[in-house]
Motif scaffolding. Structure first.
Motif, PDB file in Angstrom:
ATOM      1  N   ILE A  98     -48.814   3.229 -32.966  1.00 31.46           N
ATOM      2  CA  ILE A  98     -50.123   2.243 -32.758  1.00 31.46           C
ATOM      3  C   ILE A  98     -49.758   1.326 -31.600  1.00 31.46           C
ATOM      4  CG2 ILE A  98     -51.783   0.797 -33.872  1.00 31.46           C
ATOM      5  CD1 ILE A  98     -51.107   2.399 -36.600  1.00 31.46           C
ATOM      6  N   ASN A  99     -48.919   0.668 -31.680  1.00 28.85           N
ATOM      7  CA  ASN A  99     -48.497  -0.326 -30.582  1.00 28.85           C
ATOM      8  C   ASN A  99     -48.643   0.567 -29.210  1.00 28.85           C
ATOM      9  OD1 ASN A  99     -47.817  -2.936 -30.013  1.00 28.85           O
ATOM     10  ND2 ASN A  99     -45.648  -2.489 -29.857  1.00 28.85           N
ATOM     11  N   MET A 100     -48.132   1.445 -29.106  1.00 27.91           N
ATOM     12  CA  MET A 100     -48.220   2.043 -27.817  1.00 27.91           C
ATOM     13  C   MET A 100     -49.723   2.405 -27.301  1.00 27.91           C
ATOM     14  SD  MET A 100     -45.101   2.625 -27.341  1.00 27.91           S
ATOM     15  CE  MET A 100     -43.817   2.166 -28.142  1.00 27.91           C
ATOM     16  N   LEU A 101     -50.540   2.171 -28.047  1.00 27.54           N
ATOM     17  CA  LEU A 101     -52.086   2.426 -27.864  1.00 27.54           C
ATOM     18  C   LEU A 101     -52.497   1.107 -27.020  1.00 27.54           C
ATOM     19  CD1 LEU A 101     -53.615   4.175 -31.110  1.00 27.54           C
ATOM     20  CD2 LEU A 101     -52.903   5.304 -28.604  1.00 27.54           C
ATOM     21  N   SER A 102     -51.680   0.123 -27.150  1.00 25.76           N
ATOM     22  CA  SER A 102     -51.966  -0.987 -26.449  1.00 25.76           C
ATOM     23  C   SER A 102     -51.899  -1.137 -24.867  1.00 25.76           C
ATOM     24  CB  SER A 102     -51.149  -2.188 -27.111  1.00 25.76           C
ATOM     25  OG  SER A 102     -51.322  -2.599 -28.300  1.00 25.76           O
ATOM     26  N   LEU A 103     -51.440   0.126 -24.384  1.00 26.38           N
ATOM     27  CA  LEU A 103     -50.939   0.221 -23.092  1.00 26.38           C
ATOM     28  C   LEU A 103     -52.135  -0.075 -22.032  1.00 26.38           C
ATOM     29  CD1 LEU A 103     -49.179   1.285 -20.630  1.00 26.38           C
ATOM     30  CD2 LEU A 103     -50.320   3.566 -21.053  1.00 26.38           C
ATOM     31  N   THR A 104     -53.397   0.198 -22.204  1.00 31.47           N
ATOM     32  CA  THR A 104     -54.435  -0.010 -21.399  1.00 31.47           C
ATOM     33  C   THR A 104     -54.721  -1.576 -21.322  1.00 31.47           C
ATOM     34  OG1 THR A 104     -55.426   2.052 -22.029  1.00 31.47           O
ATOM     35  CG2 THR A 104     -56.892   0.371 -21.061  1.00 31.47           C
ATOM     36  N   ASP A 105     -54.508  -2.000 -22.637  1.00 34.76           N
ATOM     37  CA  ASP A 105     -54.905  -3.586 -22.636  1.00 34.76           C
ATOM     38  C   ASP A 105     -53.744  -4.411 -21.858  1.00 34.76           C
ATOM     39  OD1 ASP A 105     -57.112  -3.630 -24.336  1.00 34.76           O
ATOM     40  OD2 ASP A 105     -55.773  -3.253 -26.086  1.00 34.76           O
ATOM     41  N   GLN A 106     -52.741  -3.988 -21.824  1.00 33.99           N
ATOM     42  CA  GLN A 106     -51.511  -4.636 -21.182  1.00 33.99           C
ATOM     43  C   GLN A 106     -51.447  -4.385 -19.713  1.00 33.99           C
ATOM     44  OE1 GLN A 106     -47.990  -5.195 -23.222  1.00 33.99           O
ATOM     45  NE2 GLN A 106     -46.445  -4.942 -21.691  1.00 33.99           N
ATOM     46  N   ILE A 107     -51.991  -3.153 -19.271  1.00 35.55           N
ATOM     47  CA  ILE A 107     -52.089  -2.843 -17.730  1.00 35.55           C
ATOM     48  C   ILE A 107     -52.879  -3.906 -17.093  1.00 35.55           C
ATOM     49  CG2 ILE A 107     -53.106  -1.107 -16.153  1.00 35.55           C
ATOM     50  CD1 ILE A 107     -51.902   0.985 -17.815  1.00 35.55           C
ATOM     51  N   THR A 108     -53.986  -4.130 -17.990  1.00 32.79           N
ATOM     52  CA  THR A 108     -55.209  -4.993 -17.365  1.00 32.79           C
ATOM     53  C   THR A 108     -54.746  -6.625 -17.527  1.00 32.79           C
ATOM     54  OG1 THR A 108     -56.535  -4.812 -19.367  1.00 32.79           O
ATOM     55  CG2 THR A 108     -56.996  -3.268 -17.520  1.00 32.79           C
ATOM     56  N   ASP A 109     -54.013  -6.668 -18.670  1.00 35.59           N
ATOM     57  CA  ASP A 109     -53.590  -8.297 -19.051  1.00 35.59           C
ATOM     58  C   ASP A 109     -52.268  -8.330 -19.409  1.00 35.59           C
ATOM     59  OD1 ASP A 109     -53.517 -10.713 -19.697  1.00 35.59           O
ATOM     60  OD2 ASP A 109     -54.950 -10.655 -21.453  1.00 35.59           O
ATOM     61  N   SER A 110     -51.630  -8.640 -18.462  1.00 32.87           N
ATOM     62  CA  SER A 110     -50.060  -8.833 -18.394  1.00 32.87           C
ATOM     63  C   SER A 110     -49.638  -9.609 -19.393  1.00 32.87           C
ATOM     64  CB  SER A 110     -49.284  -9.031 -17.287  1.00 32.87           C
ATOM     65  OG  SER A 110     -49.653 -10.343 -16.986  1.00 32.87           O
TER      66      SER A 110
ATOM     67  N   THR B  54     -44.938  -3.090 -19.998  1.00 27.76           N
ATOM     68  CA  THR B  54     -45.564  -1.875 -19.679  1.00 27.76           C
ATOM     69  C   THR B  54     -44.872  -0.645 -19.351  1.00 27.76           C
ATOM     70  OG1 THR B  54     -47.162  -3.503 -18.571  1.00 27.76           O
ATOM     71  CG2 THR B  54     -47.373  -1.182 -17.999  1.00 27.76           C
ATOM     72  N   ASP B  55     -43.813  -0.595 -18.698  1.00 31.01           N
ATOM     73  CA  ASP B  55     -43.108   0.591 -18.557  1.00 31.01           C
ATOM     74  C   ASP B  55     -42.684   1.271 -19.877  1.00 31.01           C
ATOM     75  OD1 ASP B  55     -43.143   0.468 -15.837  1.00 31.01           O
ATOM     76  OD2 ASP B  55     -41.263  -0.632 -15.490  1.00 31.01           O
ATOM     77  N   GLN B  56     -42.279   0.279 -20.939  1.00 32.79           N
ATOM     78  CA  GLN B  56     -41.658   0.502 -22.166  1.00 32.79           C
ATOM     79  C   GLN B  56     -42.715   1.297 -22.992  1.00 32.79           C
ATOM     80  OE1 GLN B  56     -39.845  -3.109 -23.329  1.00 32.79           O
ATOM     81  NE2 GLN B  56     -37.725  -2.184 -23.339  1.00 32.79           N
ATOM     82  N   LEU B  57     -43.927   0.841 -22.754  1.00 34.97           N
ATOM     83  CA  LEU B  57     -45.210   1.271 -23.366  1.00 34.97           C
ATOM     84  C   LEU B  57     -45.396   2.831 -22.947  1.00 34.97           C
ATOM     85  CD1 LEU B  57     -47.474  -1.708 -23.787  1.00 34.97           C
ATOM     86  CD2 LEU B  57     -46.378  -0.630 -25.502  1.00 34.97           C
ATOM     87  N   LEU B  58     -45.465   2.653 -21.597  1.00 40.54           N
ATOM     88  CA  LEU B  58     -45.845   4.111 -20.968  1.00 40.54           C
ATOM     89  C   LEU B  58     -44.732   5.442 -21.362  1.00 40.54           C
ATOM     90  CD1 LEU B  58     -47.062   5.917 -18.765  1.00 40.54           C
ATOM     91  CD2 LEU B  58     -45.702   4.949 -17.154  1.00 40.54           C
ATOM     92  N   LEU B  59     -43.428   4.924 -21.351  1.00 39.93           N
ATOM     93  CA  LEU B  59     -42.310   5.879 -21.812  1.00 39.93           C
ATOM     94  C   LEU B  59     -42.610   6.077 -23.322  1.00 39.93           C
ATOM     95  CD1 LEU B  59     -39.377   4.499 -20.021  1.00 39.93           C
ATOM     96  CD2 LEU B  59     -40.476   6.492 -19.406  1.00 39.93           C
ATOM     97  N   GLY B  60     -43.015   5.151 -24.004  1.00 41.01           N
ATOM     98  CA  GLY B  60     -43.350   5.290 -25.710  1.00 41.01           C
ATOM     99  C   GLY B  60     -44.468   6.196 -25.788  1.00 41.01           C
TER     100      GLY B  60
END
Length: 257
Positions: A208-220, A230-236
């Motif tokens: 579920i935390n991995m679904l935060s990828l879009t939010d983190q891409i637009t807001d670091s 962000t790279d860890q979320l992408l790989l996750g």
């Protein structure tokens, strides 16, 4: 394998729901664009543009339904036996369905992007410019592309789980319903999840935390909540997609038909 992909594509194109999905997506995007035009106080034109006039949200629902049905309906109607009695193995049958669903989701995303551009030019050409600087120092059009890329990856995390569930049920209705329930449940518990991650940091690796990828891409600054780069979320995301699809393959390979 190519024959299987052709057959799955043919079956998808024969469904009325495929064309209904396209019309529904376009209609809903136009509706929200018109609402933003008529009521900018309540529906921010820039905000709606950044969110594809809600297009990617509706694509998620449409794709959950499509992925839940493409596998489960084969068992529901017994048509999976016809495929397996031929020269194809179970892995090829399942992979052909994955590839067709991937192509279908890509088509819907391209459609949403094109419609977003058309609606912006048609209704908001004098309201704001593509080159306007938005979140993260990117232009609005760049943010749309970046956001859609992140959403597409997150979509496939959800769909890989739906495809896994679809191999477990004989009823397409049950598979789709469980997919929808899981999607809404993940949205509801997201805020609670961040509280739990702050207390037990190892929970940051949950899907579920991995679904935060879009939010983190637009807001670091979002990484203060996810506790991942962000790279860890992408790989996750990619990792969970592979795991869920592989588990679905194992279940499909062993399942009685």
């Amino acid at each position: 394998m190519l024959t299987l992909i052709h057959q799955e594509t043919f079956k998808l194109l024969r469904k009325k729901s495929t064309y209904f999905a396209t019309i529904l997506l376009a209609g809903l995007m136009i509706l929200f664009a018109v609402l933003a035009k008529l009521h900018p106080k309540y529906f921010s034109p820039v905000g709606m543009f950044n969110n594809n006039f809600s297009g990617t949200l509706w694509i998620t629902f449409l794709m959950i339904a499509a992925c839940g049905a493409i596998v489960a309906m084969e068992f529901q109607y017994g048509t999976v036996k016809e495929l397996l009695y031929r020269k194809y193995n179970r892995g090829q049958v399942l992979m052909s369905k994955w590839l067709v669903m991937f192509a279908y989701s890509l088509y819907l995303y391209i459609l949403a992007f094109v419609l977003t551009i058309i609606l912006k030019v048609s209704l908001f050409n004098n309201t704001f410019a593509f080159s306007k600087i938005g979140a993260g120092g990117h232009t609005l059009i760049e943010n749309v592309g970046i956001t859609m890329s992140g959403q597409f990856i997150g979509l496939w995390l959800i769909l890989s789980l739906v495809l896994l569930l679809a191999t477990m049920f004989k009823s397409a209705t049950v598979a789709v319903s469980v997919g929808f329930i899981g999607y809404f449940a993940s949205s509801v518990i997201a805020n609670l999840m961040f509280t739990l991650i702050a207390k037990w940091e190892w929970l940051k690796w949950n899907p579920i935390n991995m679904l935060s990828l879009t939010d983190q891409i637009t807001d670091s600054t979002y990484k203060t909540f996810t506790r991942l780069s962000t790279d860890q979320l992408l790989l996750g995301n990619v990792g969970y997609v592979i795991v869920f699809l592989f588990l679905g393959y194992l279940i499909f390979r062993k399942r009685n038909v």
